[in-house]
Motif scaffolding. Structure first.
Motif: not given
Length: 62
Positions: A39-62
């Motif tokens: 619960x404390x690290x929820x936002x950090x975990x969520x933003x990490x998964x968001x970055x991974x998703x963005x990298x998968x969709x668009x490899x130039x954003x990594x």
């Protein structure tokens, strides 16, 4: 009546139940600790998964 007293004496001498209760309390505290950390690290975990998703969709954003 004698049976009840014998059962009560055996029950009070038996420590197996106390050990079980200790393990239950330990596991409950462990689960609460993990849930609190998530619960404390929820936002950090969520933003990490968001970055991974963005990298998968668009490899130039990594």
């Amino acid at each position: 009546m004698n049976y009840s007293l014998g059962f009560l004496k055996n029950f009070l001498r038996d420590e197996e139940g106390a050990e079980l209760v200790e393990w239950i309390v330990f596991v409950a505290l462990l689960v609460l600790g993990i849930a609190g950390a998530v619960a404390f690290l929820r936002s950090e975990i969520q933003s990490g998964y968001q970055r991974i998703g963005n990298c998968i969709k668009n490899t130039s954003s990594c």
